[in-house]
Design a protein around this motif. Structure first.
Motif, PDB file in Angstrom:
ATOM      1  N   LYS A 163       0.841  -1.192   0.000  1.00 38.60           N
ATOM      2  CA  LYS A 163       0.000   0.000   0.000  1.00 38.60           C
ATOM      3  C   LYS A 163       0.877   1.243   0.000  1.00 38.60           C
ATOM      4  O   LYS A 163       1.975   1.241   0.557  1.00 38.60           O
ATOM      5  N   VAL A 164       0.382   2.293  -0.640  1.00 40.40           N
ATOM      6  CA  VAL A 164       1.050   3.587  -0.653  1.00 40.40           C
ATOM      7  C   VAL A 164       0.023   4.629  -0.205  1.00 40.40           C
ATOM      8  O   VAL A 164      -1.066   4.723  -0.781  1.00 40.40           O
ATOM      9  N   ASN A 165       0.358   5.365   0.840  1.00 41.81           N
ATOM     10  CA  ASN A 165      -0.562   6.367   1.410  1.00 41.81           C
ATOM     11  C   ASN A 165      -1.911   5.743   1.756  1.00 41.81           C
ATOM     12  O   ASN A 165      -2.966   6.343   1.552  1.00 41.81           O
ATOM     13  N   GLY A 166      -1.866   4.510   2.254  1.00 38.69           N
ATOM     14  CA  GLY A 166      -3.073   3.825   2.693  1.00 38.69           C
ATOM     15  C   GLY A 166      -3.886   3.176   1.595  1.00 38.69           C
ATOM     16  O   GLY A 166      -4.907   2.541   1.873  1.00 38.69           O
ATOM     17  N   LYS A 167      -3.448   3.304   0.336  1.00 38.03           N
ATOM     18  CA  LYS A 167      -4.191   2.739  -0.790  1.00 38.03           C
ATOM     19  C   LYS A 167      -3.426   1.565  -1.389  1.00 38.03           C
ATOM     20  O   LYS A 167      -2.205   1.636  -1.591  1.00 38.03           O
TER      21      LYS A 167
END
Length: 204
Positions: free
Chosen positions: A18-22
């Motif tokens: 995940k990146v920035n919660g996505k």
């Protein structure tokens, strides 16, 4: 259920990053290949050594691309040579992949009927060979998802994934962080399109 010879508990399961919660998208081909390599060479390819993220960051299969450029398939332009170094070869819908051109053409132009695909998958499991099902999600199959197949029975395939794709209508069987999934043949029939594919890794 008929399954591959290695016990499921011996698999090095991983989760999609995940990146920035996505959740990072469009990495299913990379993840399928990781599971295939983990099955074949568990001491070299696993969560703590060569995992999907480190494979991508090191450019082992090809270019490191943003999700919106994955349609170019350039993330796999080194793949045939890399597999050959590991005494493996990829087949897509029975097409032998020796070059990136082979790979690109197979993704675009190879075709396989559902009955033939299921027979191919079950035969590969029976012969203890790495195989994946590439199934449509949306846009008549142009948006797809390739998943490592661990086993099958009369009603379903049993899969190893790195996250859950809700639109695929499969079921998570594990109660922990592993994405061990059940995909019914009824759903496969509903989702199969002319772009459906079977990926195989064979030793050479």
């Amino acid at each position: 259920m008929k399954s591959l010879s290695r016990n499921l508990e011996e698999f090095s399961f991983v989760k999609r990053e995940k990146v920035n919660g996505k959740t990072v998208t469009n990495r299913c081909g990379r993840d399928f290949l990781y599971y295939g390599l983990n099955y074949t060479f568990p001491d070299k390819f696993n969560a703590s050594k060569l995992n999907p993220v480190s494979i991508e960051n090191n450019g082992l299969f090809g270019l490191r691309l943003p999700s919106w450029l994955m349609w170019t398939q350039l993330q796999f332009f080194r793949l045939p040579k890399y597999l050959k170094k590991n005494n493996l070869k990829l087949f897509i819908n029975n097409r032998e992949i020796n070059t990136f051109g082979n790979f690109f053409n197979a993704i675009l132009f190879s075709r396989m009927k559902l009955a033939d695909a299921m027979q191919k998958i079950e035969q590969a499991i029976d012969e203890d060979r790495v195989v994946g099902i590439d199934i449509g999600l949306k846009y008549a199959g142009l948006l797809d998802h390739i998943i490592f197949v661990y086993g099958y029975d009369v009603d379903a395939l049993y899969l190893c994934d790195t996250h859950k794709v809700p639109i695929l209508e499969y079921t998570k069987l594990s109660n922990d962080g592993r994405y061990y999934m059940k995909l019914t043949k009824e759903v496969i029939k509903k989702k199969w399109t002319k772009f459906g594919r079977v990926w195989e890794l064979r030793r050479i």
